[in-house]
Design an enzyme around this catalytic site. Structure first.
Site, short mmCIF file in Angstrom:
data_model
loop_
_atom_site.label_atom_id
_atom_site.label_comp_id
_atom_site.label_asym_id
_atom_site.label_seq_id
_atom_site.Cartn_x
_atom_site.Cartn_y
_atom_site.Cartn_z
N GLU A 184 5.20 -3.59 6.00
CA GLU A 184 5.62 -3.03 4.72
C GLU A 184 6.72 -2.00 4.90
O GLU A 184 7.59 -1.84 4.03
CB GLU A 184 4.42 -2.42 4.00
CG GLU A 184 3.33 -3.42 3.62
CD GLU A 184 3.70 -4.31 2.44
OE1 GLU A 184 4.82 -4.18 1.89
OE2 GLU A 184 2.87 -5.17 2.06
N LYS A 226 9.53 3.47 -2.86
CA LYS A 226 8.60 2.86 -3.81
C LYS A 226 8.50 3.69 -5.08
O LYS A 226 8.48 3.15 -6.19
CB LYS A 226 7.23 2.68 -3.19
CG LYS A 226 6.26 2.00 -4.15
CD LYS A 226 5.10 1.33 -3.48
CE LYS A 226 4.34 0.46 -4.49
NZ LYS A 226 3.19 -0.21 -3.87
#
Length: 366
Positions: A184, A226
């Site tokens: 990720e 994010k």
């Protein structure tokens, strides 16, 4: 300690990143509407960290209900979710009882979904114990359980009150789980930050060796990216879908092999490789960029070859992906390293060539 703020139209919450944060009840107390919490964790994490968190909170005058679930992606189901509800109802937990997720992505997703549903919405806090959860699943409010036909297909967007990412919790993480989290991290460099991607290439050995400073930087940059994307598109109606780079292929791997056979990050690693291969097939990135992507994924200890599900099975599993729109598959692909785009007009022939190409292995072992 570093604190980032995620600001959304209806809420705002801190993301704390640092060392030895688990023992600091003051990071949690401001977010409790009443002095009662339920700590949801699993059989692997509980012996390591439950007593520390519970002790810190009880010393601050907070009543704690521990809820210990079985560990593993295979338990991300309705039946396990009901164990949370059973415990809450048995203890007469109220709507203001805060649920604290102490664990990895599975625990975070299920605890958040339980909080979204319990009495139509109870507060919750994320205390992620895996790298993957710290950089991705704990931030942004996606909560869900799996269905046999698809990963995370039943859930809700429901934001936590706070995220507490303690780097020292990664010291006990199995190496395979650490590598899964690095998938990720790599994703963020590939989809939107070429400088961060270069930093990862230069510092991957430090990350694999669990250097706390390197890990803190990787977590911070991943959370910054994010948070920025989620702030623009909380409910994934547009740009937030970029965060699914590698996930259309990765979710198909998880469903095709049976949830839990490969870790989520392992499936995403191989999925990013297929996304890069498809980008190369379409002429968007060159062979050097494809090789550079493969080297970085391999350096993180991740698979660069996906299992051979068979083209029909690949297409069937991908057809259940959440990004399917009007029956059309949508992919997140690379226009360049550090620049991703959402694409819904991939020629079937190009996709089939990739699914029969060199980035598919001829067995399912890992």
């Amino acid at each position: 300690m570093i604190t980032l703020d995620l600001s959304l139209p209806d809420t705002r919450y801190p993301i704390h990143i640092g060392r030895d944060l688990l023992d600091d009840a003051n990071l949690i107390l401001p977010h409790l509407p009443q002095r009662k919490v339920a700590i949801v964790t699993n059989t692997t994490v509980a012996p390591l960290y439950l007593a520390r968190l519970q002790g810190a909170l009880e010393a601050a005058g907070v009543a704690v209900l521990p809820i210990v679930l079985p560990d593993g992606e295979a338990y991300k189901t309705w039946d396990t979710l009901n164990l949370i509800f059973d415990a809450l109802l048995s203890s007469r937990a109220e709507r203001k009882t805060t649920l604290i997720a102490l664990g990895g992505g599975v625990i975070g997703d299920m605890t958040g979904f339980a909080a979204a549903c319990y009495q139509r919405g109870a507060p919750f806090i994320q205390v992620p114990t895996t790298l993957l959860a710290q950089v991705d699943s704990s931030v942004g409010g996606k909560t869900a359980i799996n269905h046999p036909k698809g990963k995370n297909m039943i859930g809700a967007f429901y934001q936590p009150r706070a995220v507490i990412a303690d780097m020292t919790l990664l010291d006990t993480l199995p190496q395979r789980e650490l590598s899964a989290g690095l998938a990720e991290v790599i994703k963020y460099g590939l989809l939107g930050d070429a400088d961060f991607l270069a930093w990862l290439e230069a510092n991957m050995a430090r990350l694999v060796a669990r250097d706390h400073d390197a890990l803190a930087h990787a977590v911070r940059r991943s959370c910054e990216m994010k948070a920025d994307i989620v702030a623009q598109d909380e409910k994934e109606s547009g740009v937030r879908a970029l965060l699914n780079l590698g996930h259309t292929f990765g979710h198909a791997i998880e469903a095709g092999l049976g949830f839990g056979a490969w870790l989520h990050g392992e499936a995403v690693g191989a999925g990013m490789m297929l996304a890069a291969a498809l980008s190369h097939e379409l002429g968007w990135i060159d062979a050097a960029a494809l090789a550079r992507t493969e080297r970085l994924i391999a350096a993180a200890g991740l698979p660069t070859r996906a299992p051979d599900l068979g083209v029909d099975a690949w297409l069937e599993h991908m057809s259940h992906d959440k990004k399917v729109e009007s029956g059309r598959l949508r992919f997140v692909l690379l226009k360049a390293l550090g620049q991703a785009a959402i694409v819904d007009d991939v020629a079937p022939e190009a996709l089939q060539r990739v699914l029969a190409g060199p980035y598919i292995r001829r067995d399912t072992a890992y």
